[in-house]
Design a protein around this motif. Structure first.
Motif, PDB file in Angstrom:
ATOM      1  N   GLU A  74      -4.758   5.938  -2.620  1.00 13.20           N
ATOM      2  CA  GLU A  74      -4.040   4.721  -2.258  1.00 13.20           C
ATOM      3  C   GLU A  74      -3.799   3.885  -3.515  1.00 13.20           C
ATOM      4  O   GLU A  74      -4.729   3.567  -4.240  1.00 13.20           O
ATOM      5  CB  GLU A  74      -4.866   3.924  -1.259  1.00 13.20           C
TER       6      GLU A  74
ATOM      7  N   TYR B 194       0.842  -1.194   0.000  1.00 10.23           N
ATOM      8  CA  TYR B 194       0.000   0.000   0.000  1.00 10.23           C
ATOM      9  C   TYR B 194       0.879   1.247   0.000  1.00 10.23           C
ATOM     10  O   TYR B 194       1.729   1.420   0.874  1.00 10.23           O
ATOM     11  CB  TYR B 194      -0.916  -0.001   1.227  1.00 10.23           C
TER      12      TYR B 194
ATOM     13  N   ASP C  51     -12.624   7.990   3.818  1.00 14.45           N
ATOM     14  CA  ASP C  51     -12.508   8.600   5.145  1.00 14.45           C
ATOM     15  C   ASP C  51     -11.476   9.722   5.196  1.00 14.45           C
ATOM     16  O   ASP C  51     -11.709  10.754   5.827  1.00 14.45           O
ATOM     17  CB  ASP C  51     -12.153   7.538   6.189  1.00 14.45           C
TER      18      ASP C  51
ATOM     19  N   CYS D 176      -9.424   6.893  -0.558  1.00 11.34           N
ATOM     20  CA  CYS D 176      -9.986   6.532   0.742  1.00 11.34           C
ATOM     21  C   CYS D 176     -11.137   7.483   1.068  1.00 11.34           C
ATOM     22  O   CYS D 176     -10.935   8.698   1.131  1.00 11.34           O
ATOM     23  CB  CYS D 176      -8.909   6.613   1.826  1.00 11.34           C
TER      24      CYS D 176
END
Length: 109
Positions: free
Chosen positions: A68, A31, A63, A61
């Motif tokens: 990513e 990642y 949130d 992402c």
């Protein structure tokens, strides 16, 4: 099986305890995080030319809003090889304003 006392060693120990055969080839996901999508795309362009990591995917992402890149490498998950691969990918990511966020292995159910 003994593992070094570091983050990678601890994760390998957990995976082995879950019953994954660490002597067999596995798909390891590395990642890499980026603040900007353009930086992530430049990293993908660079890494896809490398036979080591032909499979990548980009996602945002929900949130954090961070981009990513998941780079899948097929290998036998040995501590030294994992650490070297992680460092190699991070060195490329750093030149594109990215940083490593570890690795994982999705075991077959």
């Amino acid at each position: 099986m003994q593992f070094p006392n570091d983050d990678n060693g601890e994760l390998l120990a957990e995976i082995a305890a879950a019953g994954v055969d660490l002597t067999q080839m596995q798909n390891i996901d590395f990642y890499i995080l980026f603040e900007q999508a353009d930086d992530a795309k430049r990293f993908i362009d660079a890494i896809e030319k490398d036979d080591l990591a032909p499979k990548t995917q980009l996602q945002k992402c929900p949130d954090t809003g961070v981009w990513e890149v998941i780079t899948t490498v097929t290998m036998v998950p040995m501590h030294e090889l994992l650490s070297q691969t992680e460092q190699y990918l991070e060195s490329i990511a750093n030149s594109h304003e990215g940083y490593g966020d570890g690795w994982g292995l999705m075991a077959d159910e």
